[in-house]
Design a protein around this motif. Structure first.
Motif, short mmCIF file in Angstrom:
data_model
loop_
_atom_site.label_atom_id
_atom_site.label_comp_id
_atom_site.label_asym_id
_atom_site.label_seq_id
_atom_site.Cartn_x
_atom_site.Cartn_y
_atom_site.Cartn_z
N LEU A 84 0.82 -1.21 0.00
CA LEU A 84 0.00 0.00 0.00
C LEU A 84 0.86 1.26 0.00
N GLU A 85 2.05 1.17 0.56
CA GLU A 85 2.93 2.33 0.69
C GLU A 85 3.88 2.52 -0.50
N THR A 86 3.85 1.60 -1.46
CA THR A 86 4.74 1.73 -2.61
C THR A 86 4.34 2.96 -3.42
N ASP A 87 5.35 3.75 -3.80
CA ASP A 87 5.12 4.95 -4.58
C ASP A 87 4.76 4.56 -6.02
N MET A 88 3.89 5.34 -6.65
CA MET A 88 3.43 5.02 -8.00
C MET A 88 4.57 5.02 -9.02
N ASP A 89 5.58 5.87 -8.84
CA ASP A 89 6.71 5.85 -9.75
C ASP A 89 7.44 4.51 -9.68
N GLU A 90 7.56 3.96 -8.48
CA GLU A 90 8.20 2.66 -8.32
C GLU A 90 7.34 1.55 -8.94
N VAL A 91 6.03 1.63 -8.78
CA VAL A 91 5.13 0.64 -9.38
C VAL A 91 5.28 0.66 -10.90
N ARG A 92 5.35 1.86 -11.47
CA ARG A 92 5.54 1.96 -12.93
C ARG A 92 6.84 1.30 -13.35
N ARG A 93 7.92 1.58 -12.62
CA ARG A 93 9.21 0.96 -12.96
C ARG A 93 9.14 -0.56 -12.84
N MET A 94 8.50 -1.04 -11.79
CA MET A 94 8.38 -2.49 -11.58
C MET A 94 7.57 -3.13 -12.70
N MET A 95 6.44 -2.52 -13.05
CA MET A 95 5.58 -3.08 -14.09
C MET A 95 6.29 -3.08 -15.44
N LEU A 96 6.96 -2.00 -15.75
CA LEU A 96 7.69 -1.93 -17.01
C LEU A 96 8.84 -2.92 -17.04
N GLY A 97 9.53 -3.06 -15.91
CA GLY A 97 10.68 -3.94 -15.83
C GLY A 97 10.36 -5.41 -16.05
N CYS A 98 9.19 -5.83 -15.61
CA CYS A 98 8.84 -7.25 -15.75
C CYS A 98 7.64 -7.46 -16.68
N HIS A 99 7.27 -6.43 -17.43
CA HIS A 99 6.17 -6.51 -18.39
C HIS A 99 4.87 -6.96 -17.73
N VAL A 115 -3.53 -3.62 -8.65
CA VAL A 115 -3.46 -2.43 -9.50
C VAL A 115 -3.08 -2.88 -10.90
N SER A 116 -3.70 -2.26 -11.85
CA SER A 116 -3.41 -2.58 -13.25
C SER A 116 -2.61 -1.44 -13.87
N PHE A 117 -2.01 -1.73 -15.01
CA PHE A 117 -1.28 -0.71 -15.73
C PHE A 117 -2.24 0.43 -16.09
N TYR A 118 -3.49 0.10 -16.39
CA TYR A 118 -4.51 1.11 -16.66
C TYR A 118 -4.71 2.00 -15.44
N ASP A 119 -4.81 1.40 -14.24
CA ASP A 119 -4.98 2.19 -13.02
C ASP A 119 -3.84 3.17 -12.83
N VAL A 120 -2.62 2.70 -13.08
CA VAL A 120 -1.43 3.53 -12.92
C VAL A 120 -1.46 4.67 -13.94
N ALA A 121 -1.74 4.35 -15.20
CA ALA A 121 -1.80 5.38 -16.24
C ALA A 121 -2.88 6.41 -15.94
N LYS A 122 -4.04 5.95 -15.50
CA LYS A 122 -5.14 6.86 -15.16
C LYS A 122 -4.74 7.78 -14.01
N ALA A 123 -4.07 7.24 -13.00
CA ALA A 123 -3.63 8.06 -11.86
C ALA A 123 -2.65 9.13 -12.32
N VAL A 124 -1.74 8.79 -13.22
CA VAL A 124 -0.77 9.76 -13.73
C VAL A 124 -1.49 10.86 -14.50
N VAL A 125 -2.40 10.48 -15.39
CA VAL A 125 -3.13 11.47 -16.18
C VAL A 125 -3.99 12.36 -15.27
N ASP A 126 -4.69 11.77 -14.31
CA ASP A 126 -5.51 12.55 -13.39
C ASP A 126 -4.66 13.53 -12.59
#
Length: 156
Positions: A84-99, A115-126
């Protein structure tokens, strides 16, 4: 922004499956619920993730059929997780790193959500939209410097 912020906005609906369930039934559930992943749970513990990636691999190996295979034969049994405490930038890096398109959120071995890649992208855009609104409001309300001379049309 933290993963907890995304889950709070997203809601807490989770779809799970057991590893001994038929893969065909899991595919049916995913289609009915219009979801791209199922969390694989056994005895209250996360044991894997089943996504369309794993299903596509099974279909390719078996001539387009899942037959009578079980979820455990297709699932990713070592999914990358976050907290729950993982920062979204780190989640993006993790998701990209392991596809990974889906990431279970764990807290002390307890599943808190996905969390899905869509959730992460939506959070960034919002977040960017919110920042843009604040910046535009700030610029619109920019204070005039009274000491600076006002430009007026000069005859030339």
């Amino acid at each position: 922004m933290k993963v907890s912020d995304i889950l709070r906005l997203k809601g807490n609906t989770l779809y799970t499956v057991t590893p001994d369930e038929r893969l065909a039934q899991a595919v049916q559930t995913m289609a009915e619920k219009d979801i791209g992943s199922l969390v694989v749970m056994e005895y209250g513990e996360l044991v894997g993730m089943l996504t369309f990636r794993e299903i596509n691999q099974v279909l390719a190996k078996n001539g387009g059929s899942v037959g009578t295979l079980l979820v455990r034969t297709a699932m990713d049994d070592a999914p990358v997780t976050c907290t729950l405490e993982t920062d979204m930038d780190e989640v993006r890096r993790m998701m990209l790193g392991c596809h990974a398109r889906y990431m279970p959120v764990m807290e002390n071995r307890m599943l808190m959500g996905v969390v899905s890649f869509y959730d992460v992208a939506k959070a960034v855009v919002d977040s960017q939209n919110f920042e843009n609104k604040l910046l535009k409001a700030y610029i619109r309300d920019w204070p005039q410097d009274e000491a600076a001379p006002q430009q007026q049309g000069q005859p030339g």
